[in-house]
Design an enzyme around this catalytic site. Structure first.
Site, short mmCIF file in Angstrom:
data_model
loop_
_atom_site.label_atom_id
_atom_site.label_comp_id
_atom_site.label_asym_id
_atom_site.label_seq_id
_atom_site.Cartn_x
_atom_site.Cartn_y
_atom_site.Cartn_z
N PHE A 62 0.82 -1.22 0.00
CA PHE A 62 0.00 0.00 0.00
C PHE A 62 0.84 1.26 0.00
O PHE A 62 0.32 2.35 0.17
CB PHE A 62 -0.93 0.02 1.23
CG PHE A 62 -1.75 -1.24 1.38
CD1 PHE A 62 -2.33 -1.85 0.28
CD2 PHE A 62 -1.93 -1.80 2.63
CE1 PHE A 62 -3.08 -3.01 0.43
CE2 PHE A 62 -2.67 -2.96 2.78
CZ PHE A 62 -3.25 -3.58 1.68
N ALA A 64 4.61 3.57 -1.19
CA ALA A 64 5.82 3.80 -1.97
C ALA A 64 6.81 4.55 -1.10
O ALA A 64 6.42 5.47 -0.36
CB ALA A 64 5.49 4.63 -3.22
N TRP A 65 8.08 4.14 -1.15
CA TRP A 65 9.14 4.90 -0.48
C TRP A 65 10.47 4.55 -1.11
O TRP A 65 10.63 3.51 -1.73
CB TRP A 65 9.10 4.76 1.05
CG TRP A 65 9.07 3.37 1.64
CD1 TRP A 65 8.90 2.18 0.99
CD2 TRP A 65 9.21 3.03 3.03
NE1 TRP A 65 8.91 1.14 1.87
CE2 TRP A 65 9.11 1.63 3.13
CE3 TRP A 65 9.41 3.79 4.18
CZ2 TRP A 65 9.19 0.96 4.36
CZ3 TRP A 65 9.49 3.11 5.39
CH2 TRP A 65 9.38 1.72 5.49
N ASN A 66 11.43 5.46 -0.93
CA ASN A 66 12.74 5.32 -1.56
C ASN A 66 13.83 5.47 -0.52
O ASN A 66 13.60 6.03 0.55
CB ASN A 66 12.95 6.43 -2.60
CG ASN A 66 11.85 6.48 -3.65
OD1 ASN A 66 11.42 5.45 -4.15
ND2 ASN A 66 11.39 7.67 -3.97
N HIS A 73 26.88 17.77 0.29
CA HIS A 73 27.07 18.99 -0.52
C HIS A 73 26.58 18.73 -1.95
O HIS A 73 27.35 18.73 -2.91
CB HIS A 73 28.53 19.43 -0.46
CG HIS A 73 28.93 19.80 0.92
ND1 HIS A 73 29.00 21.10 1.37
CD2 HIS A 73 29.22 19.02 1.99
CE1 HIS A 73 29.34 21.10 2.65
NE2 HIS A 73 29.47 19.85 3.06
N HIS A 77 22.27 23.64 -1.42
CA HIS A 77 22.70 23.13 -0.11
C HIS A 77 23.35 24.18 0.76
O HIS A 77 23.70 25.26 0.31
CB HIS A 77 23.61 21.91 -0.27
CG HIS A 77 25.00 22.22 -0.72
ND1 HIS A 77 25.37 22.30 -2.04
CD2 HIS A 77 26.13 22.47 -0.01
CE1 HIS A 77 26.65 22.57 -2.13
NE2 HIS A 77 27.15 22.70 -0.91
N HIS A 83 32.57 22.34 7.80
CA HIS A 83 32.94 21.88 6.44
C HIS A 83 34.39 22.22 6.12
O HIS A 83 35.04 21.51 5.37
CB HIS A 83 31.99 22.52 5.43
CG HIS A 83 32.29 22.21 3.99
ND1 HIS A 83 32.61 20.96 3.54
CD2 HIS A 83 32.28 23.02 2.89
CE1 HIS A 83 32.79 20.99 2.23
NE2 HIS A 83 32.61 22.23 1.81
N HIS A 212 34.98 29.87 1.34
CA HIS A 212 34.91 28.78 2.32
C HIS A 212 35.82 29.08 3.52
O HIS A 212 35.40 28.99 4.68
CB HIS A 212 35.35 27.45 1.69
CG HIS A 212 34.33 26.83 0.79
ND1 HIS A 212 34.14 27.21 -0.52
CD2 HIS A 212 33.43 25.84 1.01
CE1 HIS A 212 33.17 26.47 -1.07
NE2 HIS A 212 32.72 25.65 -0.16
C1 23J Z 1 34.81 20.43 -1.09
C2 23J Z 1 35.99 20.98 -1.53
C3 23J Z 1 35.98 22.16 -2.21
C4 23J Z 1 34.79 22.80 -2.43
C5 23J Z 1 33.57 22.27 -1.98
C6 23J Z 1 33.60 21.08 -1.33
C7 23J Z 1 32.28 22.98 -2.21
O1 23J Z 1 32.14 23.83 -3.04
C8 23J Z 1 31.12 22.74 -1.32
O2 23J Z 1 30.10 22.19 -1.74
O3 23J Z 1 31.20 23.17 -0.18
S1 23J Z 1 34.79 24.31 -3.29
MN MN Z 2 29.06 22.85 0.10
#
Ligand code: 23J
Ligand code: MN
Length: 263
Positions: A62, A64-66, A73, A77, A83, A212
Site C-alpha cells: 500500500f 511507496a518509499w525510496n 554537498h 545546499h 565543512h 569557504h
Molecule cells: C569540497 C571541496 C571544495 C569545495 C567544496 C567542497 C564545495 O564547493 C562545497 O560544496 O562546499 S569548493
Molecule cells: Mn558545500
C-alpha cells in the site's frame, strides 16, 4: 505593533498572496550537477541515487518509499562551518547544533547578472558591494548576502553549470576581500547560484577557496546552487534556509525559500 500582530499580518499576507513564497531550490536527483574536484586535490561526492524500497507492490503493497545515496554537498545546499578546516573548532558548527534562528533572516541580493552575462569568471569586488550599498543602504548585520548571476539557468546541464575547460571550471564568485568586508558587516552568510560559494577559479586563489576559508573561520554559513534570485528584490525578502539536522553534518541539501513582498 506587537509581535502577535506581526504574525497575524504575515498570515493574512501569505493567504492573500501579498507576500509570495519563492522557491530558490534546484531539483535534487541523479541529474543534479555536482562539483568535480581534480583527483590530485581530493575525492569527489558520489552521483545522487534514488532507489525504491517499495512501490505499492510485493515489497510494500500500500505504500511507496525510496532510499537515497546523497552527499551532504549536493544540489541546493547549506555549508556549515565544520565543512572547512578553518571552522573545525567553533562551537555549534555542525548542522545539528547551529542555532536555528540563523536559518531565517533578511536577504540582500546583489545583481551581477549583467557582468556575468559577458564574463564567466566575474568576481564581485568590495567596490561592487559598496556600489550596491550606495543604492540600497548598508548591508545590515544579521543578513544573508546573495550573489545573483542567473547561473541557475544552466542547472539543467552539468557541463554548462560547471563550465570547465582545460584550465578548470569557470563560474563567478566573490573576491577574498569581499568576503572579509561582508564578515566585518556581521552577515549570517553568503549564497550563490553556482556549484559552490567560491568562484570556479578559487582553487588557485590565496588562500585557496577564500569564501569557504573566511566564512567558516568566522563561524558563518554558505549557500550554493540557489535558483531564481532574479525573483527577489535587492532588499526586503526573508530567507528560510534550514539544513537537515544531520548529526555532526558538514552541510545538507535543503529547500531554500524566500518570503517576498509582491509589488
Ligand atoms: C569540497 C571541496 C571544495 C569545495 C567544496 C567542497 C564545495 O564547493 C562545497 O560544496 O562546499 S569548493
Ligand atoms: Mn558545500
Amino acid at each position: 505593533m506587537t509581535s502577535t500582530q506581526v504574525i497575524s499580518d504575515l498570515a493574512s499576507a501569505l493567504a492573500s498572496g501579498a507576500i509570495e513564497v519563492v522557491d530558490l531550490t534546484a531539483p535534487l536527483g541523479p541529474d543534479t550537477p555536482l562539483i568535480k574536484l581534480p583527483p590530485q586535490i581530493g575525492k569527489n561526492t558520489p552521483t545522487i541515487e534514488i532507489h525504491p524500497i517499495s512501490k505499492y507492490d510485493q515489497d510494500g503493497p500500500f505504500w511507496a518509499w525510496n532510499w537515497l545515496k546523497l552527499g551532504e554537498h549536493s544540489g541546493t545546499h547549506f555549508d556549515a562551518p565544520v565543512h572547512w578546516i578553518s571552522g573545525k573548532n567553533h562551537p555549534n558548527n555542525t548542522t545539528d547544533t547551529i542555532p536555528v534562528k540563523n536559518f531565517v533572516g533578511p536577504a540582500c541580493v546583489i545583481d551581477c547578472s549583467a557582468e556575468t552575462a559577458s564574463n564567466d569568471d566575474f568576481l564581485l569586488t568590495v567596490d561592487g558591494v559598496k556600489a550596491w550599498e550606495k543604492k540600497h543602504g548598508d548591508i545590515p548585520s544579521g543578513s544573508w548576502v546573495l550573489m545573483r548571476t542567473d547561473w541557475y539557468k544552466r542547472n539543467d546541464s552539468e557541463a554548462k553549470f560547471l563550465n570547465a575547460d582545460d584550465k578548470g571550471p569557470h563560474s563567478p564568485g566573490p573576491t577574498a576581500e569581499t568576503i572579509h568586508y561582508l564578515i566585518a558587516k556581521g552577515i549570517l552568510g553568503w549564497g550563490t547560484e553556482c556549484i559552490g560559494t567560491d568562484a570556479g577559479c578559487a582553487g588557485g586563489m590565496d588562500p585557496p577557496f577564500p569564501a569557504h576559508n573566511f566564512l567558516h573561520k568566522n563561524n558563518r554559513y554558505g549557500l550554493a546552487s540557489l535558483c531564481q534570485l532574479d525573483k527577489l528584490p535587492p532588499k526586503g525578502a526573508i530567507l528560510i534556509v534550514a539544513p537537515l539536522k544531520i548529526v555532526k553534518g558538514t552541510g545538507s541539501p535543503l529547500r531554500a525559500l524566500a518570503l517576498v513582498p509582491k509589488h
